[in-house]
Design a protein around this motif. Structure first.
Motif, PDB file in Angstrom:
ATOM      1  N   SER A   1      52.851  10.322  41.879  1.00  0.00           N
ATOM      2  CA  SER A   1      54.304  10.466  41.933  1.00  0.00           C
ATOM      3  C   SER A   1      54.667  11.787  42.593  1.00  0.00           C
ATOM      4  O   SER A   1      53.927  12.769  42.498  1.00  0.00           O
ATOM      5  CB  SER A   1      54.882  10.433  40.513  1.00  0.00           C
ATOM      6  N   GLU A   2      55.821  11.810  43.235  1.00  0.00           N
ATOM      7  CA  GLU A   2      56.326  13.056  43.816  1.00  0.00           C
ATOM      8  C   GLU A   2      56.987  13.949  42.771  1.00  0.00           C
ATOM      9  O   GLU A   2      57.249  15.119  43.032  1.00  0.00           O
ATOM     10  CB  GLU A   2      57.351  12.744  44.909  1.00  0.00           C
ATOM     11  N   VAL A   3      57.262  13.415  41.603  1.00  0.00           N
ATOM     12  CA  VAL A   3      58.029  14.133  40.584  1.00  0.00           C
ATOM     13  C   VAL A   3      57.160  15.180  39.892  1.00  0.00           C
ATOM     14  O   VAL A   3      56.038  14.891  39.463  1.00  0.00           O
ATOM     15  CB  VAL A   3      58.589  13.147  39.543  1.00  0.00           C
ATOM     16  N   ASP A   4      57.680  16.388  39.771  1.00  0.00           N
ATOM     17  CA  ASP A   4      57.014  17.457  39.030  1.00  0.00           C
ATOM     18  C   ASP A   4      57.336  17.286  37.551  1.00  0.00           C
ATOM     19  O   ASP A   4      58.469  17.514  37.122  1.00  0.00           O
ATOM     20  CB  ASP A   4      57.497  18.818  39.535  1.00  0.00           C
ATOM     21  N   GLY A   5      56.349  16.891  36.779  1.00  0.00           N
ATOM     22  CA  GLY A   5      56.579  16.625  35.365  1.00  0.00           C
ATOM     23  C   GLY A   5      56.961  17.843  34.560  1.00  0.00           C
ATOM     24  O   GLY A   5      57.545  17.724  33.480  1.00  0.00           O
ATOM     25  N   SER A   6      56.657  19.038  35.072  1.00  0.00           N
ATOM     26  CA  SER A   6      56.984  20.253  34.327  1.00  0.00           C
ATOM     27  C   SER A   6      58.435  20.672  34.517  1.00  0.00           C
ATOM     28  O   SER A   6      58.984  21.419  33.701  1.00  0.00           O
ATOM     29  CB  SER A   6      56.067  21.408  34.752  1.00  0.00           C
TER      30      SER A   6
ATOM     31  N   TYR B   1      59.095   7.446  41.808  1.00  0.00           N
ATOM     32  CA  TYR B   1      58.910   7.967  43.169  1.00  0.00           C
ATOM     33  C   TYR B   1      57.426   8.001  43.552  1.00  0.00           C
ATOM     34  O   TYR B   1      56.862   9.036  43.872  1.00  0.00           O
ATOM     35  CB  TYR B   1      59.553   9.350  43.318  1.00  0.00           C
ATOM     36  N   ASN B   2      56.845   6.826  43.527  1.00  0.00           N
ATOM     37  CA  ASN B   2      55.442   6.639  43.896  1.00  0.00           C
ATOM     38  C   ASN B   2      55.374   6.373  45.399  1.00  0.00           C
ATOM     39  O   ASN B   2      55.776   5.317  45.866  1.00  0.00           O
ATOM     40  CB  ASN B   2      54.888   5.457  43.102  1.00  0.00           C
ATOM     41  N   THR B   3      54.856   7.333  46.159  1.00  0.00           N
ATOM     42  CA  THR B   3      54.805   7.190  47.615  1.00  0.00           C
ATOM     43  C   THR B   3      53.390   7.159  48.167  1.00  0.00           C
ATOM     44  O   THR B   3      53.190   6.773  49.316  1.00  0.00           O
ATOM     45  CB  THR B   3      55.573   8.333  48.305  1.00  0.00           C
ATOM     46  N   VAL B   4      52.408   7.574  47.372  1.00  0.00           N
ATOM     47  CA  VAL B   4      51.018   7.564  47.817  1.00  0.00           C
ATOM     48  C   VAL B   4      50.134   7.071  46.672  1.00  0.00           C
ATOM     49  O   VAL B   4      50.181   7.634  45.567  1.00  0.00           O
ATOM     50  CB  VAL B   4      50.534   8.971  48.243  1.00  0.00           C
ATOM     51  N   HIS B   5      49.379   6.002  46.928  1.00  0.00           N
ATOM     52  CA  HIS B   5      48.359   5.531  45.988  1.00  0.00           C
ATOM     53  C   HIS B   5      48.921   5.491  44.563  1.00  0.00           C
ATOM     54  O   HIS B   5      49.874   4.770  44.285  1.00  0.00           O
ATOM     55  CB  HIS B   5      47.129   6.430  46.127  1.00  0.00           C
ATOM     56  N   CYS B   6      48.350   6.279  43.659  1.00  0.00           N
ATOM     57  CA  CYS B   6      48.753   6.243  42.248  1.00  0.00           C
ATOM     58  C   CYS B   6      49.490   7.515  41.841  1.00  0.00           C
ATOM     59  O   CYS B   6      49.553   7.840  40.652  1.00  0.00           O
ATOM     60  CB  CYS B   6      47.523   6.045  41.363  1.00  0.00           C
TER      61      CYS B   6
END
Length: 330
Positions: free
Chosen positions: A259-264, A252-257
């Motif tokens: 991700s929208e995903v919360d890794g925590s 879910y890469n929507t801006v530059h480098c």
């Protein structure tokens, strides 16, 4: 209306079924006939039809990456970040750097004076009165990394160290690579505690190294870098999650480098494709060196008060940003 037309065109190009697009429009207050006309107009537009050819080319590339990812999963040890004791220069560059694979290297930092010297008290004694730049107000901004420049604050290093010591667990403030330009000179007395990693790096780390310092609970959200990186752990432990570059379609890469995903705490309902991403995890302890290959998505969380150095001055080509142009919304 123009915003909705852009949305319709985007979803047509993404391959959404026309009836599904119409249904969303109706759910958002459009008359059914009007929704049908708008979708039909998009489907018949020569601009959208031309864009569809570009979208098909991108789908072909995405398919190729998916194939590569499936093949990579067949490799013995796939999904595990290998740990190696002092691999030789040739071994490192051939087996990891050139193959775009992460690895934790042990033993290479054993002679670093920093491992025995560095502490918050040592920092106070050596350079506590220096002015440093830090990221602040991160917990009040969901996009704190993207909005990094807005969170910069300059303060005496001693005051920041006091905050770190008393903070407990927080992500609200953190000294990161985004503060590197100023802090590299402000904290120059510390660099003599860092020995060159000549086996892999070109020896001249100034301008290509960064100090990360913060309390337990600091987070660096999922992102990828435009260079290969070494993360050298000096104080405390960090937990790292890595996703291969070939799994970019799931991140879910929507801006530059970013991700929208919360890794925590991954929201599976909102980000269902993340289930298909192969997440590699490792915990980095003091004296260990993590190689993060270019393009690999990574999320980093401080388990303790941590101090980390990062480096990009490898002995092999590491200039991959020249043709990178997608700094905008994707």
């Amino acid at each position: 209306m123009e915003q909705w037309r852009r949305w319709i065109a985007e979803n047509v190009l993404l391959g959404s079924a026309p009836e599904a697009i119409r249904a969303v429009l109706v759910q958002n207050g459009f008359d059914a006939a009007e929704a049908g006309r708008e979708v039909d107009a998009a489907l018949e537009s020569p601009y959208v039809q031309g864009g569809s050819r570009v979208a098909n080319r991108l789908r072909k590339r995405e398919w190729a990456l998916t194939v590569y990812g499936r093949l990579a999963r067949m490799r013995a040890g796939s999904g595990v970040v290998e740990r190696r004791e002092r691999p030789s220069r040739d071994e490192f560059f051939e087996e990891y750097y050139a193959q775009n694979r992460p690895v934790v290297i042990t033993g290479m930092l054993d002679a670093w004076p920093a491992l025995g010297k560095w502490s918050l008290d040592y920092f106070r004694d050596r350079c506590g009165d220096r002015e440093v730049e830090v990221q602040f107000g991160r917990e009040s901004d969901a996009n704190y990394e993207i909005n990094g420049p807005a969170h910069k604050r300059v303060m005496p290093f001693r005051e920041y160290l006091d905050l770190v010591e008393k903070a407990g667990r927080t992500n609200d403030f953190y000294m990161t690579a985004n503060n590197g330009s100023r802090n590299r000179d402000a904290l120059d007395v510390l660099w003599s505690d860092i020995d060159p990693i000549d086996e892999y790096l070109d020896g001249d780390a100034r301008g290509k190294s960064f100090l990360w310092l913060g309390p337990a609970g600091t987070k660096t959200p999922y992102h990828h870098d435009l260079t290969n990186n070494f993360m050298a752990q000096v104080i405390g432990r960090k937990h790292v999650k890595l996703v291969p570059m070939h799994d970019t379609a799931y991140i879910y890469n929507t801006v530059h480098c970013y991700s929208e995903v919360d890794g925590s705490d991954v929201d599976d309902a909102r980000f269902p494709k993340m289930r298909d991403a192969q997440v590699h995890e490792c915990t980095l302890a003091p004296g260990e060196l993590l190689f993060i290959p270019i393009g690999w998505w990574h999320y980093v969380e401080g388990l303790d008060t941590t101090a980390t150095m990062s480096f990009t001055n490898f002995r092999r080509d590491n200039d991959f940003a020249e043709n990178y142009t997608t700094y905008q919304h994707l």
